[in-house]
Design a protein around this motif. Structure first.
Motif, PDB file in Angstrom:
ATOM      1  N   THR A   1      -3.106   9.066  -1.404  1.00 22.70           N
ATOM      2  CA  THR A   1      -3.315   8.104  -0.313  1.00 22.70           C
ATOM      3  C   THR A   1      -4.419   8.512   0.643  1.00 22.70           C
ATOM      4  O   THR A   1      -4.878   7.697   1.437  1.00 22.70           O
ATOM      5  CB  THR A   1      -2.018   7.952   0.503  1.00 22.70           C
TER       6      THR A   1
ATOM      7  N   ASN B   1      -6.579   3.450  -2.028  1.00 20.30           N
ATOM      8  CA  ASN B   1      -6.807   4.510  -1.046  1.00 20.30           C
ATOM      9  C   ASN B   1      -6.689   5.907  -1.646  1.00 20.30           C
ATOM     10  O   ASN B   1      -7.005   6.898  -0.981  1.00 20.30           O
ATOM     11  CB  ASN B   1      -5.805   4.382   0.108  1.00 20.30           C
TER      12      ASN B   1
ATOM     13  N   THR C   1       0.830  -1.196   0.000  1.00 21.91           N
ATOM     14  CA  THR C   1       0.000   0.000   0.000  1.00 21.91           C
ATOM     15  C   THR C   1       0.869   1.252   0.000  1.00 21.91           C
ATOM     16  O   THR C   1       1.840   1.363   0.741  1.00 21.91           O
ATOM     17  CB  THR C   1      -0.921   0.012   1.234  1.00 21.91           C
TER      18      THR C   1
ATOM     19  N   ASP D   1      -3.194  -1.543  -4.950  1.00 20.43           N
ATOM     20  CA  ASP D   1      -2.280  -0.693  -4.197  1.00 20.43           C
ATOM     21  C   ASP D   1      -2.667   0.776  -4.255  1.00 20.43           C
ATOM     22  O   ASP D   1      -2.227   1.568  -3.415  1.00 20.43           O
ATOM     23  CB  ASP D   1      -0.845  -0.840  -4.745  1.00 20.43           C
TER      24      ASP D   1
END
Length: 502
Positions: free
Chosen positions: A41, A380, A2, A377
Protein backbone atom coordinates in the motif's frame (compact mmCIF):
# COMPACT_ATOMS: atom_id res chain seq x y z
CA UNK A 1 -12.12 -0.99 -1.89
CA UNK A 2 -8.61 0.40 -1.59
CA UNK A 3 -6.28 -1.86 0.37
CA UNK A 4 -4.96 -0.69 3.77
CA UNK A 5 -2.62 -2.22 6.34
CA UNK A 6 -3.26 0.19 9.20
CA UNK A 7 -5.92 -1.91 10.93
CA UNK A 8 -3.61 -4.93 10.88
CA UNK A 9 -0.81 -2.83 12.34
CA UNK A 10 -3.02 -1.86 15.26
CA UNK A 11 -4.31 -5.42 15.77
CA UNK A 12 -0.79 -6.85 15.87
CA UNK A 13 0.29 -4.07 18.23
CA UNK A 14 3.35 -3.11 16.24
CA UNK A 15 5.59 -0.72 18.16
CA UNK A 16 8.37 1.47 16.82
CA UNK A 17 11.75 -0.25 16.89
CA UNK A 18 14.88 0.43 18.93
CA UNK A 19 18.57 -0.49 18.85
CA UNK A 20 19.88 -3.15 21.23
CA UNK A 21 23.33 -2.44 22.69
CA UNK A 22 24.72 -4.45 25.61
CA UNK A 23 21.27 -5.54 26.73
CA UNK A 24 19.71 -2.06 26.55
CA UNK A 25 17.05 -1.01 24.02
CA UNK A 26 17.57 2.60 22.96
CA UNK A 27 17.23 5.21 20.23
CA UNK A 28 20.03 6.21 17.87
CA UNK A 29 22.60 8.70 19.02
CA UNK A 30 21.33 11.50 16.80
CA UNK A 31 17.64 10.59 16.94
CA UNK A 32 17.42 9.78 13.21
CA UNK A 33 14.77 7.26 12.19
CA UNK A 34 13.68 5.22 9.17
CA UNK A 35 9.99 5.15 8.24
CA UNK A 36 8.84 1.78 6.95
CA UNK A 37 6.27 1.81 4.15
CA UNK A 38 4.23 -1.31 3.51
CA UNK A 39 4.91 -2.63 -0.02
CA UNK A 40 1.26 -3.53 -0.65
CA UNK A 41 0.00 0.00 0.00
CA UNK A 42 3.01 2.30 0.54
CA UNK A 43 1.40 3.40 3.82
CA UNK A 44 3.63 4.38 6.72
CA UNK A 45 3.64 1.45 9.16
CA UNK A 46 6.26 2.31 11.76
CA UNK A 47 9.71 3.70 12.45
CA UNK A 48 13.02 2.48 13.86
CA UNK A 49 16.40 4.13 14.48
CA UNK A 50 19.07 4.69 11.88
CA UNK A 51 22.18 3.63 13.77
CA UNK A 52 25.05 6.09 13.45
CA UNK A 53 28.72 5.20 13.17
CA UNK A 54 28.96 5.80 16.92
CA UNK A 55 25.99 3.52 17.61
CA UNK A 56 27.58 0.76 15.57
CA UNK A 57 30.85 1.22 17.42
CA UNK A 58 29.03 0.91 20.76
CA UNK A 59 27.34 -2.30 19.59
CA UNK A 60 30.61 -3.83 18.37
CA UNK A 61 32.41 -2.79 21.56
CA UNK A 62 29.66 -4.50 23.58
CA UNK A 63 30.00 -7.67 21.51
CA UNK A 64 33.79 -7.51 21.91
CA UNK A 65 33.53 -7.27 25.69
CA UNK A 66 31.00 -10.08 25.79
CA UNK A 67 33.38 -12.24 23.78
CA UNK A 68 36.63 -11.33 25.54
CA UNK A 69 35.29 -11.14 29.10
CA UNK A 70 31.76 -12.52 29.19
CA UNK A 71 30.38 -15.93 30.09
CA UNK A 72 28.96 -17.09 26.75
CA UNK A 73 32.18 -18.15 24.95
CA UNK A 74 33.32 -19.86 28.18
CA UNK A 75 30.02 -21.56 28.99
CA UNK A 76 29.78 -25.31 29.18
CA UNK A 77 28.12 -27.27 26.42
CA UNK A 78 25.15 -28.00 28.66
CA UNK A 79 24.65 -24.30 29.48
CA UNK A 80 24.69 -23.27 25.83
CA UNK A 81 22.41 -26.14 24.84
CA UNK A 82 19.89 -25.23 27.53
CA UNK A 83 19.54 -21.62 26.31
CA UNK A 84 19.30 -22.46 22.62
CA UNK A 85 16.86 -25.34 23.16
CA UNK A 86 14.60 -22.97 25.10
CA UNK A 87 14.91 -20.46 22.28
CA UNK A 88 13.73 -23.02 19.72
CA UNK A 89 10.68 -23.67 21.90
CA UNK A 90 9.95 -19.94 22.17
CA UNK A 91 10.10 -19.57 18.39
CA UNK A 92 7.44 -22.22 17.94
CA UNK A 93 5.27 -20.73 20.69
CA UNK A 94 5.38 -17.25 19.12
CA UNK A 95 5.04 -18.38 15.52
CA UNK A 96 1.79 -16.59 14.67
CA UNK A 97 2.88 -13.23 16.06
CA UNK A 98 6.16 -13.47 14.16
CA UNK A 99 4.33 -14.28 10.91
CA UNK A 100 2.04 -11.29 11.43
CA UNK A 101 5.02 -9.00 11.99
CA UNK A 102 6.64 -10.33 8.83
CA UNK A 103 3.48 -9.64 6.83
CA UNK A 104 3.69 -6.05 8.07
CA UNK A 105 7.39 -5.94 7.16
CA UNK A 106 7.57 -7.29 3.62
CA UNK A 107 4.00 -8.13 2.59
CA UNK A 108 4.58 -11.89 2.34
CA UNK A 109 1.13 -13.49 2.76
CA UNK A 110 0.41 -15.62 5.81
CA UNK A 111 -0.57 -18.44 3.45
CA UNK A 112 3.05 -18.60 2.29
CA UNK A 113 4.57 -17.96 5.71
CA UNK A 114 3.15 -21.28 6.87
CA UNK A 115 5.04 -23.16 4.14
CA UNK A 116 8.02 -24.83 5.78
CA UNK A 117 10.90 -23.06 4.03
CA UNK A 118 9.49 -19.61 4.86
CA UNK A 119 8.12 -20.45 8.30
CA UNK A 120 9.16 -19.89 11.89
CA UNK A 121 9.29 -23.68 12.24
CA UNK A 122 12.23 -23.96 9.86
CA UNK A 123 14.10 -21.36 11.92
CA UNK A 124 13.47 -23.36 15.09
CA UNK A 125 14.67 -26.53 13.34
CA UNK A 126 17.86 -24.78 12.20
CA UNK A 127 18.59 -23.73 15.78
CA UNK A 128 17.89 -27.30 16.94
CA UNK A 129 20.31 -28.67 14.35
CA UNK A 130 23.18 -26.35 15.24
CA UNK A 131 22.56 -26.74 18.97
CA UNK A 132 23.20 -30.44 18.41
CA UNK A 133 26.77 -29.70 17.31
CA UNK A 134 27.75 -27.94 20.54
CA UNK A 135 28.90 -31.11 22.30
CA UNK A 136 29.96 -32.99 19.17
CA UNK A 137 32.13 -30.80 16.91
CA UNK A 138 35.50 -31.26 18.56
CA UNK A 139 39.07 -31.51 17.35
CA UNK A 140 41.35 -34.42 16.52
CA UNK A 141 44.44 -36.10 17.83
CA UNK A 142 47.30 -37.16 15.55
CA UNK A 143 49.99 -39.82 15.94
CA UNK A 144 53.61 -38.55 15.92
CA UNK A 145 54.85 -38.12 12.36
CA UNK A 146 58.56 -37.49 13.00
CA UNK A 147 58.98 -39.83 15.92
CA UNK A 148 59.45 -38.98 19.56
CA UNK A 149 57.03 -38.98 22.45
CA UNK A 150 54.58 -36.11 21.98
CA UNK A 151 50.94 -35.26 21.36
CA UNK A 152 49.51 -33.30 18.42
CA UNK A 153 45.89 -32.21 18.66
CA UNK A 154 43.42 -29.65 17.39
CA UNK A 155 40.69 -27.62 19.09
CA UNK A 156 37.77 -25.65 17.67
CA UNK A 157 37.24 -22.23 19.22
CA UNK A 158 34.67 -19.52 18.39
CA UNK A 159 35.83 -17.12 15.70
CA UNK A 160 34.93 -14.02 17.72
CA UNK A 161 32.63 -11.08 16.97
CA UNK A 162 30.33 -11.73 14.02
CA UNK A 163 28.59 -9.10 11.90
CA UNK A 164 25.41 -10.78 10.64
CA UNK A 165 23.62 -8.87 7.86
CA UNK A 166 20.19 -10.10 6.80
CA UNK A 167 18.12 -9.55 3.65
CA UNK A 168 14.43 -8.73 3.80
CA UNK A 169 12.94 -11.67 1.90
CA UNK A 170 13.49 -14.66 4.24
CA UNK A 171 14.50 -13.25 7.63
CA UNK A 172 13.36 -16.23 9.73
CA UNK A 173 15.46 -18.79 7.88
CA UNK A 174 18.47 -16.53 7.41
CA UNK A 175 18.44 -15.24 11.00
CA UNK A 176 18.64 -18.87 12.10
CA UNK A 177 21.25 -19.86 9.52
CA UNK A 178 23.56 -17.10 10.76
CA UNK A 179 22.87 -16.85 14.49
CA UNK A 180 22.24 -20.56 15.04
CA UNK A 181 25.81 -21.71 14.30
CA UNK A 182 27.37 -18.46 15.58
CA UNK A 183 25.77 -18.75 19.03
CA UNK A 184 26.25 -22.51 19.18
CA UNK A 185 29.97 -22.04 18.55
CA UNK A 186 30.23 -19.41 21.31
CA UNK A 187 30.53 -16.27 19.17
CA UNK A 188 29.00 -12.89 19.91
CA UNK A 189 27.02 -11.03 17.26
CA UNK A 190 26.13 -7.58 15.96
CA UNK A 191 23.03 -8.07 13.82
CA UNK A 192 21.78 -5.72 11.12
CA UNK A 193 18.37 -6.60 9.69
CA UNK A 194 17.26 -5.20 6.37
CA UNK A 195 15.52 -1.86 6.65
CA UNK A 196 12.66 -3.53 4.74
CA UNK A 197 12.15 -6.33 7.29
CA UNK A 198 13.09 -5.09 10.75
CA UNK A 199 10.11 -5.56 13.07
CA UNK A 200 9.94 -9.36 12.89
CA UNK A 201 13.70 -9.58 13.48
CA UNK A 202 13.48 -7.37 16.56
CA UNK A 203 10.94 -9.82 17.98
CA UNK A 204 13.29 -12.72 17.21
CA UNK A 205 15.97 -10.96 19.27
CA UNK A 206 13.58 -10.23 22.16
CA UNK A 207 12.95 -13.96 22.42
CA UNK A 208 16.71 -14.61 22.70
CA UNK A 209 16.78 -12.46 25.83
CA UNK A 210 13.77 -14.32 27.17
CA UNK A 211 15.60 -17.62 26.57
CA UNK A 212 18.41 -16.45 28.86
CA UNK A 213 21.11 -15.23 26.46
CA UNK A 214 23.50 -12.94 28.41
CA UNK A 215 23.62 -9.20 27.68
CA UNK A 216 25.95 -8.15 24.89
CA UNK A 217 26.05 -11.52 23.16
CA UNK A 218 23.61 -10.32 20.48
CA UNK A 219 23.36 -6.61 19.68
CA UNK A 220 21.14 -5.05 17.00
CA UNK A 221 21.78 -2.02 14.81
CA UNK A 222 19.03 -0.95 12.43
CA UNK A 223 19.11 1.23 9.37
CA UNK A 224 20.22 1.20 5.72
CA UNK A 225 23.57 0.26 4.23
CA UNK A 226 24.76 3.86 4.54
CA UNK A 227 25.69 4.68 7.25
CA UNK A 228 24.79 1.62 9.34
CA UNK A 229 25.93 -1.30 7.21
CA UNK A 230 29.13 0.41 6.07
CA UNK A 231 30.13 1.20 9.65
CA UNK A 232 29.57 -2.43 10.62
CA UNK A 233 31.52 -4.12 7.82
CA UNK A 234 34.50 -1.78 8.21
CA UNK A 235 34.77 -1.98 11.99
CA UNK A 236 38.21 -3.32 12.97
CA UNK A 237 36.87 -5.31 15.94
CA UNK A 238 34.61 -7.48 13.78
CA UNK A 239 36.19 -10.90 13.17
CA UNK A 240 33.72 -12.36 10.69
CA UNK A 241 31.02 -11.07 8.34
CA UNK A 242 28.07 -13.20 7.32
CA UNK A 243 25.98 -11.58 4.58
CA UNK A 244 23.09 -12.49 2.31
CA UNK A 245 22.17 -10.02 -0.39
CA UNK A 246 23.30 -8.49 -3.66
CA UNK A 247 26.57 -9.00 -5.51
CA UNK A 248 27.26 -5.26 -5.41
CA UNK A 249 27.22 -5.23 -1.62
CA UNK A 250 29.06 -8.55 -1.51
CA UNK A 251 31.94 -7.10 -3.49
CA UNK A 252 32.07 -4.12 -1.14
CA UNK A 253 32.25 -6.50 1.84
CA UNK A 254 35.16 -8.38 0.29
CA UNK A 255 36.99 -5.07 -0.16
CA UNK A 256 36.20 -3.94 3.38
CA UNK A 257 37.26 -7.24 4.90
CA UNK A 258 40.72 -7.18 3.33
CA UNK A 259 42.24 -4.63 5.71
CA UNK A 260 41.84 -6.81 8.81
CA UNK A 261 41.48 -10.19 7.06
CA UNK A 262 37.94 -10.72 8.33
CA UNK A 263 36.46 -14.14 7.72
CA UNK A 264 33.60 -13.86 5.20
CA UNK A 265 30.57 -15.99 4.36
CA UNK A 266 28.27 -14.67 1.64
CA UNK A 267 25.28 -15.77 -0.41
CA UNK A 268 24.81 -13.40 -3.33
CA UNK A 269 21.85 -14.55 -5.39
CA UNK A 270 21.35 -16.63 -8.48
CA UNK A 271 19.86 -17.14 -11.91
CA UNK A 272 18.91 -20.74 -11.35
CA UNK A 273 17.83 -22.95 -14.25
CA UNK A 274 15.08 -25.56 -14.34
CA UNK A 275 16.26 -28.16 -16.86
CA UNK A 276 13.21 -29.98 -18.23
CA UNK A 277 13.72 -33.16 -20.27
CA UNK A 278 11.04 -34.62 -22.57
CA UNK A 279 10.24 -37.55 -20.25
CA UNK A 280 9.57 -35.27 -17.26
CA UNK A 281 6.21 -34.75 -15.57
CA UNK A 282 5.61 -31.50 -17.42
CA UNK A 283 2.79 -30.21 -15.16
CA UNK A 284 5.06 -30.69 -12.13
CA UNK A 285 8.05 -29.02 -13.78
CA UNK A 286 6.06 -26.06 -15.09
CA UNK A 287 4.15 -25.58 -11.83
CA UNK A 288 7.38 -25.66 -9.82
CA UNK A 289 9.28 -23.19 -11.99
CA UNK A 290 6.37 -20.77 -12.47
CA UNK A 291 5.33 -21.17 -8.86
CA UNK A 292 8.81 -20.27 -7.62
CA UNK A 293 8.71 -16.91 -9.43
CA UNK A 294 5.11 -16.05 -8.57
CA UNK A 295 3.80 -17.69 -5.39
CA UNK A 296 4.73 -16.21 -2.02
CA UNK A 297 7.64 -13.87 -2.64
CA UNK A 298 6.73 -13.11 -6.26
CA UNK A 299 10.14 -14.26 -7.47
CA UNK A 300 12.04 -12.24 -4.86
CA UNK A 301 14.00 -15.30 -3.81
CA UNK A 302 17.64 -16.03 -4.58
CA UNK A 303 16.95 -19.71 -5.28
CA UNK A 304 13.98 -19.16 -7.63
CA UNK A 305 14.30 -21.16 -10.86
CA UNK A 306 13.80 -18.09 -13.03
CA UNK A 307 15.22 -19.70 -16.20
CA UNK A 308 13.37 -22.72 -17.58
CA UNK A 309 15.46 -24.67 -20.09
CA UNK A 310 12.88 -26.87 -21.82
CA UNK A 311 13.33 -29.59 -24.44
CA UNK A 312 11.73 -28.62 -27.74
CA UNK A 313 9.52 -31.74 -27.78
CA UNK A 314 7.60 -30.54 -24.69
CA UNK A 315 8.13 -26.80 -25.06
CA UNK A 316 4.56 -25.82 -25.98
CA UNK A 317 3.06 -28.00 -23.24
CA UNK A 318 5.36 -26.42 -20.65
CA UNK A 319 4.41 -22.90 -21.76
CA UNK A 320 0.69 -23.70 -21.55
CA UNK A 321 0.91 -25.14 -18.04
CA UNK A 322 3.13 -22.30 -16.79
CA UNK A 323 0.65 -19.77 -18.13
CA UNK A 324 -2.16 -21.51 -16.27
CA UNK A 325 -0.19 -21.47 -13.02
CA UNK A 326 0.52 -17.75 -13.38
CA UNK A 327 -3.17 -17.06 -13.90
CA UNK A 328 -3.96 -18.81 -10.61
CA UNK A 329 -2.07 -16.27 -8.46
CA UNK A 330 -4.05 -13.96 -6.17
CA UNK A 331 -2.96 -10.65 -4.64
CA UNK A 332 -4.04 -8.19 -1.98
CA UNK A 333 -4.12 -8.25 1.81
CA UNK A 334 -1.32 -10.54 3.08
CA UNK A 335 -3.49 -11.41 6.09
CA UNK A 336 -6.18 -12.83 3.78
CA UNK A 337 -5.73 -16.65 3.60
CA UNK A 338 -6.80 -16.57 -0.05
CA UNK A 339 -3.88 -14.33 -1.09
CA UNK A 340 -0.99 -16.32 -2.54
CA UNK A 341 1.59 -13.75 -3.70
CA UNK A 342 3.28 -10.62 -2.41
CA UNK A 343 4.05 -7.17 -3.79
CA UNK A 344 7.58 -6.18 -4.73
CA UNK A 345 9.43 -4.84 -1.74
CA UNK A 346 9.62 -1.16 -2.71
CA UNK A 347 9.01 1.27 -5.56
CA UNK A 348 12.64 1.08 -6.66
CA UNK A 349 12.35 -2.68 -7.16
CA UNK A 350 9.03 -2.18 -8.92
CA UNK A 351 10.68 0.11 -11.47
CA UNK A 352 13.63 -2.27 -11.83
CA UNK A 353 11.43 -5.28 -12.62
CA UNK A 354 9.28 -3.34 -15.10
CA UNK A 355 12.51 -2.21 -16.76
CA UNK A 356 13.66 -5.82 -17.20
CA UNK A 357 10.30 -6.73 -18.71
CA UNK A 358 10.62 -3.90 -21.20
CA UNK A 359 14.19 -4.99 -21.98
CA UNK A 360 13.02 -8.54 -22.66
CA UNK A 361 10.52 -7.32 -25.23
CA UNK A 362 13.07 -5.01 -26.84
CA UNK A 363 15.55 -7.91 -27.23
CA UNK A 364 12.96 -10.08 -28.97
CA UNK A 365 11.56 -12.42 -26.32
CA UNK A 366 7.86 -13.33 -26.74
CA UNK A 367 5.70 -12.03 -23.92
CA UNK A 368 3.13 -14.77 -23.24
CA UNK A 369 1.43 -13.18 -20.22
CA UNK A 370 1.74 -10.36 -17.70
CA UNK A 371 4.37 -7.67 -17.93
CA UNK A 372 2.25 -5.01 -16.28
CA UNK A 373 1.79 -3.34 -12.91
CA UNK A 374 -1.51 -4.18 -11.23
CA UNK A 375 -3.90 -1.26 -10.90
CA UNK A 376 -7.35 -0.69 -9.47
CA UNK A 377 -7.55 -1.70 -5.80
CA UNK A 378 -3.84 -2.61 -5.96
CA UNK A 379 -2.69 0.59 -7.63
CA UNK A 380 -1.09 2.05 -4.50
CA UNK A 381 1.07 -1.04 -4.02
CA UNK A 382 4.09 -2.48 -5.78
CA UNK A 383 2.32 -5.36 -7.54
CA UNK A 384 3.46 -6.81 -10.87
CA UNK A 385 1.41 -9.44 -12.70
CA UNK A 386 2.94 -12.91 -13.23
CA UNK A 387 5.09 -12.57 -16.34
CA UNK A 388 6.06 -15.35 -18.75
CA UNK A 389 8.52 -14.98 -21.61
CA UNK A 390 8.97 -17.63 -24.32
CA UNK A 391 11.50 -17.98 -27.13
CA UNK A 392 14.23 -16.51 -24.95
CA UNK A 393 17.84 -16.65 -26.09
CA UNK A 394 20.15 -17.46 -23.19
CA UNK A 395 22.25 -14.37 -23.95
CA UNK A 396 19.30 -12.01 -23.46
CA UNK A 397 19.38 -9.77 -20.41
CA UNK A 398 16.35 -11.47 -18.84
CA UNK A 399 18.17 -14.83 -19.05
CA UNK A 400 21.44 -13.59 -17.59
CA UNK A 401 20.61 -11.08 -14.85
CA UNK A 402 18.78 -11.69 -11.58
CA UNK A 403 15.45 -9.89 -11.94
CA UNK A 404 14.09 -10.64 -8.44
CA UNK A 405 10.49 -10.44 -9.59
CA UNK A 406 7.62 -12.55 -10.98
CA UNK A 407 9.30 -13.22 -14.33
CA UNK A 408 10.04 -16.63 -15.89
CA UNK A 409 12.22 -16.83 -19.02
CA UNK A 410 11.79 -20.04 -21.04
CA UNK A 411 14.70 -21.15 -23.25
CA UNK A 412 14.43 -24.13 -25.65
CA UNK A 413 17.10 -26.83 -26.00
CA UNK A 414 17.63 -29.90 -28.21
CA UNK A 415 19.83 -32.35 -26.27
CA UNK A 416 21.51 -32.92 -22.91
CA UNK A 417 24.83 -31.34 -23.82
CA UNK A 418 23.13 -28.16 -24.97
CA UNK A 419 21.00 -28.08 -21.82
CA UNK A 420 24.06 -28.34 -19.56
CA UNK A 421 25.93 -25.71 -21.57
CA UNK A 422 23.01 -23.27 -21.30
CA UNK A 423 22.49 -23.98 -17.62
CA UNK A 424 26.15 -23.28 -16.80
CA UNK A 425 26.33 -20.22 -19.07
CA UNK A 426 25.81 -17.69 -16.27
CA UNK A 427 27.89 -15.82 -13.72
CA UNK A 428 25.77 -17.36 -10.97
CA UNK A 429 25.75 -20.85 -9.51
CA UNK A 430 23.38 -21.00 -6.54
CA UNK A 431 20.87 -23.69 -7.47
CA UNK A 432 19.19 -25.64 -10.26
CA UNK A 433 16.41 -28.10 -10.92
CA UNK A 434 16.51 -31.23 -13.08
CA UNK A 435 13.21 -32.70 -14.26
CA UNK A 436 13.24 -36.23 -15.69
CA UNK A 437 11.94 -39.72 -14.88
CA UNK A 438 15.32 -41.27 -15.66
CA UNK A 439 17.54 -41.56 -12.57
CA UNK A 440 20.74 -41.87 -14.60
CA UNK A 441 19.98 -38.69 -16.51
CA UNK A 442 19.08 -36.89 -13.30
CA UNK A 443 22.31 -37.72 -11.49
CA UNK A 444 24.50 -37.33 -14.57
CA UNK A 445 23.17 -33.83 -15.22
CA UNK A 446 23.23 -32.88 -11.52
CA UNK A 447 26.95 -33.73 -11.44
CA UNK A 448 27.62 -31.59 -14.50
CA UNK A 449 25.79 -28.48 -13.28
CA UNK A 450 27.93 -25.80 -11.63
CA UNK A 451 25.60 -24.93 -8.77
CA UNK A 452 25.52 -25.44 -5.02
CA UNK A 453 22.13 -27.12 -4.59
CA UNK A 454 20.38 -29.25 -7.20
CA UNK A 455 16.76 -30.32 -6.85
CA UNK A 456 15.58 -33.36 -8.82
CA UNK A 457 11.89 -33.19 -9.75
CA UNK A 458 11.31 -30.52 -7.11
CA UNK A 459 13.14 -28.34 -4.63
CA UNK A 460 13.11 -28.04 -0.84
CA UNK A 461 15.06 -26.54 2.04
CA UNK A 462 16.57 -28.82 4.67
CA UNK A 463 17.91 -27.31 7.93
CA UNK A 464 20.83 -29.74 8.17
CA UNK A 465 22.25 -29.60 4.64
CA UNK A 466 24.82 -27.10 3.29
CA UNK A 467 23.44 -24.26 1.16
CA UNK A 468 25.46 -21.81 -0.90
CA UNK A 469 26.73 -21.10 -4.37
CA UNK A 470 29.43 -21.56 -6.97
CA UNK A 471 30.98 -18.68 -8.93
CA UNK A 472 29.51 -15.25 -8.14
CA UNK A 473 26.68 -16.69 -6.05
CA UNK A 474 28.85 -16.43 -2.98
CA UNK A 475 31.49 -17.81 -0.64
CA UNK A 476 30.98 -20.60 1.89
CA UNK A 477 27.92 -22.55 2.97
CA UNK A 478 25.09 -22.11 5.46
CA UNK A 479 23.50 -25.16 7.06
CA UNK A 480 25.05 -28.41 8.22
CA UNK A 481 28.33 -29.08 9.99
CA UNK A 482 30.29 -26.93 7.52
CA UNK A 483 28.31 -23.86 8.64
CA UNK A 484 29.01 -24.52 12.31
CA UNK A 485 32.72 -24.92 11.58
CA UNK A 486 32.73 -21.64 9.63
CA UNK A 487 32.11 -19.84 12.94
CA UNK A 488 35.18 -21.44 14.55
CA UNK A 489 38.93 -21.17 14.33
CA UNK A 490 40.96 -24.38 14.24
CA UNK A 491 43.85 -24.36 16.69
CA UNK A 492 46.71 -26.88 16.75
CA UNK A 493 48.40 -27.68 20.06
CA UNK A 494 51.67 -29.64 20.28
CA UNK A 495 52.83 -31.05 23.62
CA UNK A 496 55.98 -33.13 24.23
CA UNK A 497 55.72 -35.93 26.78
CA UNK A 498 59.46 -35.85 27.57
CA UNK A 499 61.66 -33.20 29.14
CA UNK A 500 63.30 -32.21 25.85
CA UNK A 501 61.29 -30.19 23.34
CA UNK A 502 60.96 -31.73 19.87
Amino acid sequence: MTLSMLAHRDEVGLKDGLLLVDGQWRASGDGATWTHRHPATNEEIGTFPVATVQDVDAAVQAARRAFDEGPWPRSTASERIRVLRKYSDLLRENSQQLLSLLALDNGVPLSFGNIYAASVTVAADVFDHHTGWIDKAGGETFPPYQGGDHLAMTFREPVGVVAAILPWNAPFLLFAQKLGPALAAGCTVVLKPSEYATFAVLKLVELLTEAGLPDGVVNVVTGPGDPTGEALITHPMVDKISFTGSRVVGRRIVEASAGTMKRVSMELGGKSPAVVFPDAEIPLAAATAMGMVTMGLSGQACIAQSRALVHRDVYDEFIAVAQGVGGYMTYGDPFDPGVLASPLINERQLGRVLGYIEKGQEEGARLVMGGNRLDGDYGNGNFVAPTLFADVDNQMTIAQEEIFGPVLAVVPFTDEDEAVRLANDTEYGLGAGVYTKDAKTAFRVAKRLRAGTIGINGFQVEPHTPFGGYKQSGIGREGGRSAYEAYTELKTVLMPLTEAMM
